[in-house]
Motif scaffolding. Structure first.
Motif, PDB file in Angstrom:
ATOM      1  N   ALA A  31       0.830  -1.208   0.000  1.00  0.00           N
ATOM      2  CA  ALA A  31       0.000   0.000   0.000  1.00  0.00           C
ATOM      3  C   ALA A  31       0.865   1.258   0.000  1.00  0.00           C
ATOM      4  O   ALA A  31       0.550   2.242  -0.691  1.00  0.00           O
ATOM      5  N   PHE A  32       1.963   1.239   0.741  1.00  0.00           N
ATOM      6  CA  PHE A  32       2.843   2.404   0.781  1.00  0.00           C
ATOM      7  C   PHE A  32       3.486   2.666  -0.576  1.00  0.00           C
ATOM      8  O   PHE A  32       3.714   3.824  -0.960  1.00  0.00           O
ATOM      9  N   PHE A  33       3.786   1.620  -1.331  1.00  0.00           N
ATOM     10  CA  PHE A  33       4.361   1.779  -2.668  1.00  0.00           C
ATOM     11  C   PHE A  33       3.438   2.616  -3.550  1.00  0.00           C
ATOM     12  O   PHE A  33       3.878   3.547  -4.237  1.00  0.00           O
ATOM     13  N   PHE A  34       2.144   2.315  -3.520  1.00  0.00           N
ATOM     14  CA  PHE A  34       1.200   3.043  -4.369  1.00  0.00           C
ATOM     15  C   PHE A  34       0.873   4.425  -3.797  1.00  0.00           C
ATOM     16  O   PHE A  34       0.629   5.372  -4.555  1.00  0.00           O
ATOM     17  N   VAL A  35       0.861   4.552  -2.465  1.00  0.00           N
ATOM     18  CA  VAL A  35       0.659   5.876  -1.880  1.00  0.00           C
ATOM     19  C   VAL A  35       1.806   6.802  -2.260  1.00  0.00           C
ATOM     20  O   VAL A  35       1.605   7.979  -2.605  1.00  0.00           O
ATOM     21  N   GLU A  36       3.021   6.285  -2.226  1.00  0.00           N
ATOM     22  CA  GLU A  36       4.189   7.070  -2.635  1.00  0.00           C
ATOM     23  C   GLU A  36       4.084   7.473  -4.108  1.00  0.00           C
ATOM     24  O   GLU A  36       4.401   8.609  -4.483  1.00  0.00           O
ATOM     25  N   ALA A  37       3.633   6.547  -4.946  1.00  0.00           N
ATOM     26  CA  ALA A  37       3.508   6.839  -6.379  1.00  0.00           C
ATOM     27  C   ALA A  37       2.438   7.882  -6.651  1.00  0.00           C
ATOM     28  O   ALA A  37       2.608   8.759  -7.516  1.00  0.00           O
ATOM     29  N   LEU A  38       1.335   7.826  -5.907  1.00  0.00           N
ATOM     30  CA  LEU A  38       0.215   8.720  -6.163  1.00  0.00           C
ATOM     31  C   LEU A  38       0.328  10.049  -5.425  1.00  0.00           C
ATOM     32  O   LEU A  38      -0.534  10.915  -5.600  1.00  0.00           O
ATOM     33  N   THR A  39       1.343  10.222  -4.603  1.00  0.00           N
ATOM     34  CA  THR A  39       1.565  11.504  -3.920  1.00  0.00           C
ATOM     35  C   THR A  39       2.805  12.195  -4.501  1.00  0.00           C
ATOM     36  O   THR A  39       2.671  13.104  -5.336  1.00  0.00           O
ATOM     37  N   TYR A  40       3.978  11.758  -4.091  1.00  0.00           N
ATOM     38  CA  TYR A  40       5.196  12.393  -4.580  1.00  0.00           C
ATOM     39  C   TYR A  40       5.414  12.140  -6.065  1.00  0.00           C
ATOM     40  O   TYR A  40       6.013  12.983  -6.760  1.00  0.00           O
ATOM     41  N   GLY A  41       4.956  11.001  -6.567  1.00  0.00           N
ATOM     42  CA  GLY A  41       5.099  10.737  -7.996  1.00  0.00           C
ATOM     43  C   GLY A  41       4.325  11.740  -8.842  1.00  0.00           C
ATOM     44  O   GLY A  41       4.823  12.227  -9.867  1.00  0.00           O
ATOM     45  N   ILE A  42       3.115  12.070  -8.420  1.00  0.00           N
ATOM     46  CA  ILE A  42       2.308  13.060  -9.145  1.00  0.00           C
ATOM     47  C   ILE A  42       2.911  14.456  -8.997  1.00  0.00           C
ATOM     48  O   ILE A  42       2.931  15.252  -9.948  1.00  0.00           O
ATOM     49  N   ILE A  43       3.409  14.782  -7.804  1.00  0.00           N
ATOM     50  CA  ILE A  43       4.007  16.101  -7.592  1.00  0.00           C
ATOM     51  C   ILE A  43       5.208  16.303  -8.508  1.00  0.00           C
ATOM     52  O   ILE A  43       5.363  17.369  -9.137  1.00  0.00           O
ATOM     53  N   LYS A  44       6.060  15.298  -8.616  1.00  0.00           N
ATOM     54  CA  LYS A  44       7.241  15.427  -9.467  1.00  0.00           C
ATOM     55  C   LYS A  44       6.892  15.397 -10.956  1.00  0.00           C
ATOM     56  O   LYS A  44       7.662  15.893 -11.783  1.00  0.00           O
ATOM     57  N   SER A  45       5.760  14.808 -11.292  1.00  0.00           N
ATOM     58  CA  SER A  45       5.344  14.747 -12.702  1.00  0.00           C
ATOM     59  C   SER A  45       4.466  15.925 -13.106  1.00  0.00           C
ATOM     60  O   SER A  45       4.065  16.020 -14.271  1.00  0.00           O
ATOM     61  N   PHE A  46       4.164  16.805 -12.168  1.00  0.00           N
ATOM     62  CA  PHE A  46       3.243  17.908 -12.469  1.00  0.00           C
ATOM     63  C   PHE A  46       3.841  18.909 -13.441  1.00  0.00           C
ATOM     64  O   PHE A  46       3.114  19.730 -14.034  1.00  0.00           O
ATOM     65  N   GLY A  47       5.128  18.860 -13.652  1.00  0.00           N
ATOM     66  CA  GLY A  47       5.766  19.785 -14.591  1.00  0.00           C
ATOM     67  C   GLY A  47       5.267  19.658 -16.018  1.00  0.00           C
ATOM     68  O   GLY A  47       5.422  20.594 -16.811  1.00  0.00           O
ATOM     69  N   VAL A  48       4.661  18.531 -16.375  1.00  0.00           N
ATOM     70  CA  VAL A  48       4.150  18.361 -17.743  1.00  0.00           C
ATOM     71  C   VAL A  48       2.980  19.298 -18.019  1.00  0.00           C
ATOM     72  O   VAL A  48       2.631  19.531 -19.188  1.00  0.00           O
ATOM     73  N   PHE A  49       2.359  19.843 -16.955  1.00  0.00           N
ATOM     74  CA  PHE A  49       1.239  20.774 -17.136  1.00  0.00           C
ATOM     75  C   PHE A  49       1.686  22.239 -17.169  1.00  0.00           C
ATOM     76  O   PHE A  49       0.842  23.124 -17.383  1.00  0.00           O
TER      77      PHE A  49
END
Length: 541
Positions: A31-49
């Motif tokens: 569960a922590f793997f996916f929480v990490e992906a859906l929190t910090y992963g989205i924050i770091k990928s937000f530059g595409v917008f």
């Protein structure tokens, strides 16, 4: 002692006799793997917008970048609130509520009409949700593991890196098909799955089994009675010199003197029962600020404050630095990808090394921070593609070793220990929020002043060096500078107790009985002399 789990239903807490180092903890790690992906992963990928938001709202890059800055600040600044809510309502409910907030903020942001709307929806609403989702998850994961804690946490935290690989190109392709608004809406719906991850976080209760040893029932109690009566004999005899109270049956010659004996032991039994009764369990504090009195934690928090200055700025300025050196956009993107790949291996390697026994984990963390400072100092000396690629790989690897372990290390005895992990994590991340908010803007001001992107890396390196200095003081403050006088007093007291002879109690009891007999005999002689003298006087009359 084997680990025993008591199953009380899928929603009930797991009860173990000791830290399981597995069991349901593997589900929590998943569960922590996916929480990490859906929190910090989205924050770091937000530059595409970023480019789409600049065109739609007709804003500058700096104003758009404040969306993520506010989000990260709210996420870290509200960490104590996350700790309080977790201790009050449990980790599971708090993480599920955080998932709802994240999804709500992203979905509403897809309908925003100005950048201020984005500040409120993504910056405040989703930022609060990120805090409520991430921190309780990593806290409860640390409670399920002991020997494997560092390795499991490091591997599970790689979800952030894998998310950067997958989300960035996927969102880019999705934007070309349905536009940035519907793409952002899709991201918000996807983040609603954090609620499912939160439902898997079953609380854990550790109940150690006590070994009951068979002891003679009479001897310890009788010894205690005799010691307590020995202390009170003098005051009793001063009131009534003809009555002696003791628990030894041999010292009771008649029934008239045995009556006080039947009442006195009952009082001692009642007193002993009250003293030996188990004290009531203390209430769990919602937020334990006693960690702020621990000098080792203060040093560790200052390490996190200054080290955070070097966590975010390099990933923001590596592409502008490469473009200023004449490197193309495609090759600049490869540099950033190589940094992310190296970070994955850094997290896994740090977890594997810290899992070895015996090892002082705080010293390994210090070595990684020093090498991370060296990597930051090396960036300004790179002048072409392969030089920046080498520096990025080295920096990404060392960043993974620190970023994946600095929060779980709070559970180590060198810092605060697993008992205060929850409160310490909230205060620690709260202190980090100051550097998280000020780091990127501070680097931007330095770049604007010097007109050189290399100066941003110098400022990050300076902060990392200060962090290394405070990290080196954690262990000395824990065992040397602060606790040495108290420790010496405890050792001297223990040494004095060990010097006592084994038959100390027997000797004291024997002296008390002999003195009691002597006093009785003396009193009997005096009474006899008094009676004889009285009789003699009667005869004379």
């Amino acid at each position: 002692m084997t680990v025993k789990a008591v199953k009380m239903g899928c929603m009930a807490p797991n009860v173990y006799s000791k830290v399981p180092d597995g069991g349901w903890g593997w589900t929590v790690a998943f569960a922590f793997f996916f929480v990490e992906a859906l929190t910090y992963g989205i924050i770091k990928s937000f530059g595409v917008f970023f480019n789409d938001l600049m065109e739609s709202f007709d804003e500058t890059n700096s104003r758009i970048s404040w969306i993520i800055s506010i989000c990260v600040f709210v996420q870290t600044f509200t960490a104590p609130l996350s700790t309080v809510l977790s201790n009050r309502f449990g980790h599971r409910l708090v993480v599920m509520a955080g998932g709802v907030l994240i999804s709500t903020g992203m979905v509403i942001a897809s309908f925003a009409r100005s950048v201020v709307d984005m500040y409120i929806t993504i910056g405040v609403i989703s930022g609060l949700g990120y805090c409520l989702s991430f921190l309780p998850t990593v806290t409860i994961l640390s409670q399920y593991f002991d020997k494997r804690r560092s390795l499991v946490t490091a591997v599970a935290s790689t979800g952030e890196c894998f998310a950067v690989f997958s989300f960035a190109p996927a969102i880019t392709a999705l934007k070309e098909q349905i536009g940035w608004r519907y793409s952002l809406l899709s991201v918000g719906v996807l983040q609603l799955s954090i609620v499912v991850c939160g439902s898997l976080l079953r609380p854990i209760i550790i109940k150690e089994q006590e070994e009951v040893k068979a002891q003679p029932p009479e001897e310890p109690a009788e010894t205690k009675y005799m010691l307590e009566n020995e202390q009170t004999r003098t005051s009793i005899e001063s009131i009534d010199s003809g009555v002696e109270i003791t628990t030894s049956p041999s010292n009771v010659p008649g029934k008239t003197k045995a009556e006080p004996k039947s009442e006195e032991p009952k009082e001692h039994v009642q007193i002993l029962a009250e003293n030996n009764s188990t004290p009531p369990e203390p209430k769990t504090k919602l937020l334990d600020f006693s960690v702020m009195r621990d000098y080792s934690f203060i040093c560790y928090a200052l390490f996190g404050l200054f080290a955070t200055l070097g966590f975010f700025a390099p990933s923001l300025y590596i592409i502008p630095l490469s473009l200023s050196l004449g490197i193309g956009k495609d090759h600049s993107a490869y540099i950033l990808s190589a940094m992310a790949i190296a970070e994955v291996f850094g997290r896994i390697s740090a977890g594997w090394v810290l899992n070895k026994k015996p090892i002082r984990k705080i010293y390994i963390e210090l070595i990684c921070v020093v090498l991370l400072s060296v990597a930051l100092f090396a960036f300004p000396f790179a002048s072409e593609f392969w030089g920046l690629m080498t520096c990025s790989i080295f920096f990404g690897f060392m960043l993974g070793t620190v970023a994946g372990t600095h929060i779980p290390l709070l559970a180590e005895d060198d810092v605060v220990g697993i008992e205060k992990m929850s409160s310490a994590a909230g205060v620690y991340v709260f202190i980090q929020s100051l550097a998280g908010l000020a780091g990127p803007p501070l680097a931007g001001v330095i770049v604007d002043t010097t007109q050189n992107y290399s100066s941003a890396f110098y400022s990050c390196a300076a902060g990392m060096v200060l962090g290394a200095v405070f990290l080196s003081l954690v262990r000395p403050c824990k065992v040397g500078l602060c606790h040495r006088p108290q420790r010496g007093a405890e050792e001297s007291a223990a040494g004095a107790a060990s010097d006592l002879p084994e038959d100390f109690i027997d000797m004291d009891i024997g002296k008390g009985e002999n003195s009691g007999k002597g006093e009785n005999s003396g009193k009997g002689e005096n009474l006899g002399k008094g009676e004889n003298s009285g009789k003699g006087s009667d005869n004379v009359v």
